[in-house]
Enzyme design. Structure first.
Site, PDB file in Angstrom:
ATOM      1  CE  LYS A  17      39.311  44.841  39.649  1.00  0.00           C
ATOM      2  NZ  LYS A  17      39.294  46.311  39.405  1.00  0.00           N
ATOM      3  NE  ARG A  92      39.271  45.129  32.969  1.00  0.00           N
ATOM      4  CZ  ARG A  92      40.321  45.066  33.793  1.00  0.00           C
ATOM      5  NH1 ARG A  92      40.801  43.924  34.184  1.00  0.00           N
ATOM      6  NH2 ARG A  92      40.893  46.168  34.227  1.00  0.00           N
ATOM      7  NE  ARG A 134      48.518  49.416  35.879  1.00  0.00           N
ATOM      8  CZ  ARG A 134      47.354  48.813  36.101  1.00  0.00           C
ATOM      9  NH1 ARG A 134      47.150  48.161  37.229  1.00  0.00           N
ATOM     10  NH2 ARG A 134      46.382  48.884  35.214  1.00  0.00           N
TER      11      ARG A 134
HETATM   12  P1  AMP Z   1      44.158  45.785  35.396  1.00  0.00           P
HETATM   13  O1  AMP Z   1      45.536  45.552  35.934  1.00  0.00           O
HETATM   14  O2  AMP Z   1      43.159  44.782  35.857  1.00  0.00           O
HETATM   15  O3  AMP Z   1      43.701  47.201  35.616  1.00  0.00           O
HETATM   16  O4  AMP Z   1      44.261  45.594  33.819  1.00  0.00           O
HETATM   17  C1  AMP Z   1      45.089  46.422  33.029  1.00  0.00           C
HETATM   18  C2  AMP Z   1      44.692  46.325  31.558  1.00  0.00           C
HETATM   19  O5  AMP Z   1      44.850  44.965  31.116  1.00  0.00           O
HETATM   20  C3  AMP Z   1      43.243  46.670  31.246  1.00  0.00           C
HETATM   21  O6  AMP Z   1      43.066  48.063  31.076  1.00  0.00           O
HETATM   22  C4  AMP Z   1      43.018  45.888  29.945  1.00  0.00           C
HETATM   23  O7  AMP Z   1      43.635  46.549  28.856  1.00  0.00           O
HETATM   24  C5  AMP Z   1      43.816  44.615  30.198  1.00  0.00           C
HETATM   25  N1  AMP Z   1      42.986  43.552  30.830  1.00  0.00           N
HETATM   26  C6  AMP Z   1      43.150  43.002  32.061  1.00  0.00           C
HETATM   27  N2  AMP Z   1      42.223  42.070  32.305  1.00  0.00           N
HETATM   28  C7  AMP Z   1      41.440  42.013  31.208  1.00  0.00           C
HETATM   29  C8  AMP Z   1      40.280  41.265  30.855  1.00  0.00           C
HETATM   30  N3  AMP Z   1      39.737  40.379  31.708  1.00  0.00           N
HETATM   31  N4  AMP Z   1      39.749  41.471  29.624  1.00  0.00           N
HETATM   32  C9  AMP Z   1      40.283  42.361  28.759  1.00  0.00           C
HETATM   33  N5  AMP Z   1      41.350  43.110  29.042  1.00  0.00           N
HETATM   34  C10 AMP Z   1      41.937  42.956  30.250  1.00  0.00           C
END
Ligand code: AMP
Length: 188
Positions: A17, A92, A134
């Protein structure tokens, strides 16, 4: 330049994404809004939001919906987001999806044009996430994030399938091929 495009990216962690949203954001000159990236920056800067979010992000858990609601309302209200956006990592949960619908229609007078779902098999996701390096990409958090996706996020596919211009794209191909498919799907 294509303006006014608003696209929601769905898909599990590691589906691509972020990569795809960034490529299209550069092409179309509209902001790529990654809630994960905003949270990581807040954590690095040790802001109040970062302090509240850190414990969840570190464990691969979802940050509470209330924090995300404030975050996304602020971000989508900024000037650069009035010409379109690519949302990556939000919503999410069903609760977040309903909040977004309400925010867009009642407060911002915007509608999303497309919801695109990137499909990638589980074993490929784990491999990709392990290779990404990461801070929250340890094997335990990866497993937890995939579980959280299945339990709380996958249901959004059904929510949007009935609500919007929904497209599923095979994300298990080279990034350039996926970008081409996305552009075709969106008709841009
Ligand atoms: P991502 O970079 O999208 O993989 O997000 C990394 C982390 O940020 C996730 O594992 C969650 O802990 C938090 N996070 C990001 N977006 C959301 C969301 N929409 N709702 C809740 N937690 C989020």
């Amino acid at each position: 330049m294509t303006t006014g495009l608003r696209i929601i990216f769905l898909g599990p962690p590691g589906a691509g994404k972020g990569t795809q949203a960034q490529r299209l954001a550069n092409k179309w000159q509209i902001p790529h809004i990654s809630t994960g990236e905003i949270l990581r920056q807040a954590i690095a800067a040790n802001t109040p939001l970062g302090q509240q979010a850190k414990q969840y992000v570190d464990k691969g858990e979802l940050v509470p919906d209330e924090l995300l609601a404030d975050l996304i309302r602020d971000r989508l209200s900024q000037t650069d987001a009035q010409q379109g956006w690519l949302l990556d990592g939000f919503p999410r949960t069903l609760n977040q999806a309903k909040f977004l619908d309400k925010l867009l229609t009642e407060d911002l007078n915007q509608i999303y044009d497309y919801v695109v779902n990137l499909e990638v098999p589980d074993e490929v996701l784990v491999e990709r996430l392990l290779g990404r390096g990461r801070k929250d990409d340890t094997e335990a958090t990866i497993r937890r994030r995939l579980q959280v996706y299945r339990e709380q996020t996958a249901a959004l596919i059904d929510y949007y399938r009935h609500h919007a211009n929904f497209q599923s794209i095979d994300g298990n191909r080279p990034p350039e091929t996926v970008t081409e498919s996305l552009q075709q799907a969106i008709g841009a």
